[in-house]
Motif scaffolding. Structure first.
Motif, PDB file in Angstrom:
ATOM      1  N   ILE A  79       0.828  -1.214   0.000  1.00 35.56           N
ATOM      2  CA  ILE A  79       0.000   0.000   0.000  1.00 35.56           C
ATOM      3  C   ILE A  79       0.855   1.253   0.000  1.00 35.56           C
ATOM      4  O   ILE A  79       0.645   2.178  -0.805  1.00 35.56           O
ATOM      5  CB  ILE A  79      -0.964  -0.006   1.203  1.00 35.56           C
ATOM      6  CG1 ILE A  79      -1.998  -1.123   1.049  1.00 35.56           C
ATOM      7  CG2 ILE A  79      -1.664   1.341   1.326  1.00 35.56           C
ATOM      8  CD1 ILE A  79      -2.913  -1.286   2.238  1.00 35.56           C
ATOM      9  N   GLU A  80       1.844   1.322   0.892  1.00 37.48           N
ATOM     10  CA  GLU A  80       2.665   2.530   0.998  1.00 37.48           C
ATOM     11  C   GLU A  80       3.439   2.791  -0.288  1.00 37.48           C
ATOM     12  O   GLU A  80       3.447   3.905  -0.807  1.00 37.48           O
ATOM     13  CB  GLU A  80       3.635   2.374   2.171  1.00 37.48           C
ATOM     14  CG  GLU A  80       4.519   3.594   2.381  1.00 37.48           C
ATOM     15  CD  GLU A  80       5.533   3.376   3.502  1.00 37.48           C
ATOM     16  OE1 GLU A  80       6.546   4.111   3.522  1.00 37.48           O
ATOM     17  OE2 GLU A  80       5.318   2.488   4.345  1.00 37.48           O
ATOM     18  N   ARG A  81       4.070   1.752  -0.828  1.00 35.77           N
ATOM     19  CA  ARG A  81       4.857   1.917  -2.050  1.00 35.77           C
ATOM     20  C   ARG A  81       3.967   2.254  -3.234  1.00 35.77           C
ATOM     21  O   ARG A  81       4.304   3.118  -4.064  1.00 35.77           O
ATOM     22  CB  ARG A  81       5.636   0.636  -2.345  1.00 35.77           C
ATOM     23  CG  ARG A  81       6.522   0.702  -3.576  1.00 35.77           C
ATOM     24  CD  ARG A  81       7.015  -0.672  -3.962  1.00 35.77           C
ATOM     25  NE  ARG A  81       5.896  -1.536  -4.337  1.00 35.77           N
ATOM     26  CZ  ARG A  81       5.948  -2.863  -4.347  1.00 35.77           C
ATOM     27  NH1 ARG A  81       7.034  -3.489  -4.000  1.00 35.77           N
ATOM     28  NH2 ARG A  81       4.885  -3.562  -4.704  1.00 35.77           N
ATOM     29  N   ASP A  82       2.794   1.583  -3.323  1.00 28.24           N
ATOM     30  CA  ASP A  82       1.910   1.799  -4.471  1.00 28.24           C
ATOM     31  C   ASP A  82       1.312   3.203  -4.459  1.00 28.24           C
ATOM     32  O   ASP A  82       1.166   3.830  -5.511  1.00 28.24           O
ATOM     33  CB  ASP A  82       0.808   0.740  -4.489  1.00 28.24           C
ATOM     34  CG  ASP A  82       1.339  -0.668  -4.702  1.00 28.24           C
ATOM     35  OD1 ASP A  82       2.493  -0.785  -5.173  1.00 28.24           O
ATOM     36  OD2 ASP A  82       0.636  -1.642  -4.399  1.00 28.24           O
ATOM     37  N   ILE A  83       0.954   3.687  -3.274  1.00 30.82           N
ATOM     38  CA  ILE A  83       0.450   5.059  -3.152  1.00 30.82           C
ATOM     39  C   ILE A  83       1.557   6.052  -3.523  1.00 30.82           C
ATOM     40  O   ILE A  83       1.335   7.030  -4.252  1.00 30.82           O
ATOM     41  CB  ILE A  83      -0.064   5.330  -1.726  1.00 30.82           C
ATOM     42  CG1 ILE A  83      -1.393   4.608  -1.483  1.00 30.82           C
ATOM     43  CG2 ILE A  83      -0.205   6.830  -1.474  1.00 30.82           C
ATOM     44  CD1 ILE A  83      -2.565   5.158  -2.256  1.00 30.82           C
ATOM     45  N   LYS A  84       2.763   5.790  -3.023  1.00 31.83           N
ATOM     46  CA  LYS A  84       3.881   6.693  -3.297  1.00 31.83           C
ATOM     47  C   LYS A  84       4.167   6.755  -4.800  1.00 31.83           C
ATOM     48  O   LYS A  84       4.513   7.808  -5.332  1.00 31.83           O
ATOM     49  CB  LYS A  84       5.129   6.243  -2.535  1.00 31.83           C
ATOM     50  CG  LYS A  84       6.299   7.217  -2.659  1.00 31.83           C
ATOM     51  CD  LYS A  84       7.548   6.659  -2.017  1.00 31.83           C
ATOM     52  CE  LYS A  84       7.416   6.527  -0.530  1.00 31.83           C
ATOM     53  NZ  LYS A  84       8.693   6.070   0.089  1.00 31.83           N
ATOM     54  N   ARG A  85       4.026   5.609  -5.489  1.00 32.24           N
ATOM     55  CA  ARG A  85       4.279   5.585  -6.932  1.00 32.24           C
ATOM     56  C   ARG A  85       3.309   6.514  -7.660  1.00 32.24           C
ATOM     57  O   ARG A  85       3.698   7.264  -8.563  1.00 32.24           O
ATOM     58  CB  ARG A  85       4.143   4.154  -7.457  1.00 32.24           C
ATOM     59  CG  ARG A  85       4.438   4.037  -8.945  1.00 32.24           C
ATOM     60  CD  ARG A  85       4.478   2.605  -9.409  1.00 32.24           C
ATOM     61  NE  ARG A  85       3.239   1.892  -9.168  1.00 32.24           N
ATOM     62  CZ  ARG A  85       3.080   0.918  -8.280  1.00 32.24           C
ATOM     63  NH1 ARG A  85       4.098   0.520  -7.533  1.00 32.24           N
ATOM     64  NH2 ARG A  85       1.916   0.318  -8.132  1.00 32.24           N
ATOM     65  N   LEU A  86       2.031   6.489  -7.266  1.00 33.06           N
ATOM     66  CA  LEU A  86       1.058   7.374  -7.903  1.00 33.06           C
ATOM     67  C   LEU A  86       1.339   8.832  -7.549  1.00 33.06           C
ATOM     68  O   LEU A  86       1.296   9.712  -8.418  1.00 33.06           O
ATOM     69  CB  LEU A  86      -0.365   6.992  -7.471  1.00 33.06           C
ATOM     70  CG  LEU A  86      -0.890   5.636  -7.957  1.00 33.06           C
ATOM     71  CD1 LEU A  86      -2.282   5.384  -7.409  1.00 33.06           C
ATOM     72  CD2 LEU A  86      -0.907   5.559  -9.476  1.00 33.06           C
ATOM     73  N   GLN A  87       1.608   9.088  -6.268  1.00 33.24           N
ATOM     74  CA  GLN A  87       1.911  10.465  -5.851  1.00 33.24           C
ATOM     75  C   GLN A  87       3.097  11.023  -6.635  1.00 33.24           C
ATOM     76  O   GLN A  87       3.064  12.155  -7.124  1.00 33.24           O
ATOM     77  CB  GLN A  87       2.213  10.495  -4.350  1.00 33.24           C
ATOM     78  CG  GLN A  87       1.019  10.221  -3.456  1.00 33.24           C
ATOM     79  CD  GLN A  87       1.419  10.069  -1.999  1.00 33.24           C
ATOM     80  OE1 GLN A  87       2.561   9.731  -1.691  1.00 33.24           O
ATOM     81  NE2 GLN A  87       0.494  10.305  -1.084  1.00 33.24           N
TER      82      GLN A  87
END
Length: 442
Positions: free
Chosen positions: A372-380
């Motif tokens: 979740i953290e990495r995937d959100i960061k990728r979009l951000q």
């Protein structure tokens, strides 16, 4: 002769008496580039100065491999190094020292075997670096990796942990790394100001814009502070940067040589009362991604669950309409051979994937290694860099609605019950772009 620039906050990297370093900061602070520069300089000095460069997942290794090679290029040392990708390694021709790239996450919290069999040439290491350390599943995997590295570290060698503090105070990284520092590890804190003269003007302008208009996220994103992020999760999405009008898109495609090469469809399947979303992301000729259209099927509007067979029919109907619409706009679309449908790995979504694949014959795959953290960061990060854009047409309204309503709560957590179906679909599509498509294309 090459001059290696090490910013002042990182001087501990050059001290032979310091063994363990914890680098804590936000983005654009020089952690990765400085670590790579020091590692490269070490490999040029001795055949025994091998380097172990680590990330959480095996799938993330291309990122640090590409970053290291870019640093070598910036130092104009390409002729002194040789790179190979299977496995990822960079070899110094002058000394024979090697930079190894390894993922450290096990399959479970108790699986500590990811780095167990690693042995560098000459059984020596001058440096072990863990980049984006907060993305590791649990601290046990870091302990295991450190145990492996310690077997080979030379007397003057270093082990370096670089991370951006997660906003949630209870995250293991915000507990274990301060303990590590309290036990004697050297802490390095840096900010973008420390390397301001090395940053591009556009990057500085973006940072100052964030500081002026969104100080809370500036403190988190660039200063590495744990702040309350209550508010939008996709706060880096800006209409003026990330929305592209239909007329502009058509013009650049038809007259600017800017065209879709490949289309990735991220699919998030609803469960009983949740909507099903499909987001069509085009990989453009400049490497950017443009969301061309969104499919959104909400059973709440019907009042009853929609079986997979009916969902497949609706998705196929949307796909045909979407293709016809793009052709009508004058957008040349790639064939099905240059498409990929990426589904969630949940069991219910796998049932939908199998039925969809049987119906269409399209290439389908399940997303792997969700974080979740990495995937959100990728979009951000993709939105912030302007790499991800959304075509401003009515079909993308469900995506824009979720981007503008999906929020953190006061505890820096993402509350349940929010509509994030297109955002999940975006995670799956962009994960395939980074860890699937780019690996093949590269």
């Amino acid at each position: 002769m090459t001059r290696f620039t090490v910013p002042k906050p990182f001087k501990a990297l050059l001290d032979p008496n310091i063994r363990k370093i914890v680098e804590v900061s936000g983005r654009s602070t020089g952690k990765s580039t400085t670590n790579e520069t020091v590692a490269i300089s070490l490999t040029l000095q001795s055949k025994y100065n091998n380097i172990l460069y680590m990330r959480a997942e095996q799938r993330d290794l291309r990122d640090i491999f590409n970053s290291t090679w870019a640093t070598i290029q910036s130092l104009e040392l390409e002729e002194l190094f040789e790179a190979k990708t299977s496995p990822f390694q960079i070899w110094c021709k002058r000394t024979g020292a090697t930079i190894y790239f390894r993922g450290i996450n096990g399959k479970t919290a108790k699986d500590l075997t990811a780095t167990k069999g690693f042995v560098p040439q000459s059984r020596t290491l001058a440096m072990a670096i863990l980049d984006e350390a907060n993305e590791v599943k649990c601290f046990n995997h870091i302990r295991a990796a450190e145990t492996t590295a310690n077997k080979f570290l030379l007397p003057y060698a270093k082990i370096v942990y670089a991370y951006n503090p997660p906003p949630v105070r209870s995250h293991w990284a915000n507990v274990e790394f301060p303990k590590m520092i309290a036990r004697g590890a050297t802490e390095i804190r840096s900010s973008w100001e420390d390397i301001r003269r090395l940053l591009k003007p556009d990057t500085i302008a973006e940072i100052l814009e964030a500081k002026e208009n969104d100080p809370k996220h500036y403190a988190y994103w660039y200063l590495g502070e744990m702040v309350s992020l209550e508010g939008l999760v996709m706060y880096t999405f800006k209409s003026e940067r990330n929305l592209i009008s239909l007329e502009r898109f058509k013009s650049t495609v038809q007259f600017g040589g800017y065209s879709p090469l490949y289309v990735i469809y991220g699919v998030d399947s609803g469960v009983v009362k949740d909507p099903t979303a499909v987001c069509a992301w085009a990989v453009m000729s400049d490497g950017s991604l443009v969301k061309l259209s969104t499919f959104y099927l909400d059973p709440r509007k019907i009042g009853e669950p929609i079986p997979n067979s009916e969902q497949v029919k609706e998705i196929v109907r949307w796909y045909k309409t979407f293709q016809a619409q793009m052709r009508a706009f004058g957008i040349p679309m790639p064939t099905a051979y240059n498409e990929c449908w990426v589904f969630d790995s949940a069991v219910v979504t796998q049932d939908l994937m199998i039925e969809f694949r049987n119906k269409t014959g399209f290439f389908c795959k399940a997303v792997e290694n969700k974080n979740i953290e990495r995937d959100i960061k990728r979009l951000q990060n993709g939105y912030f860099r302007g790499m991800f854009k959304v075509l401003n047409i009515p079909e993308n309204e469900p995506s824009l609605r979720e981007v503008n309503t999906f929020c953190y709560d006061e505890d820096n957590k993402i509350a349940d019950g929010q509509d994030d179906h297109t955002i999940d679909a975006d995670k799956y599509a962009t994960a395939h772009y980074y860890y699937g498509y780019m690996n093949i294309a590269g």
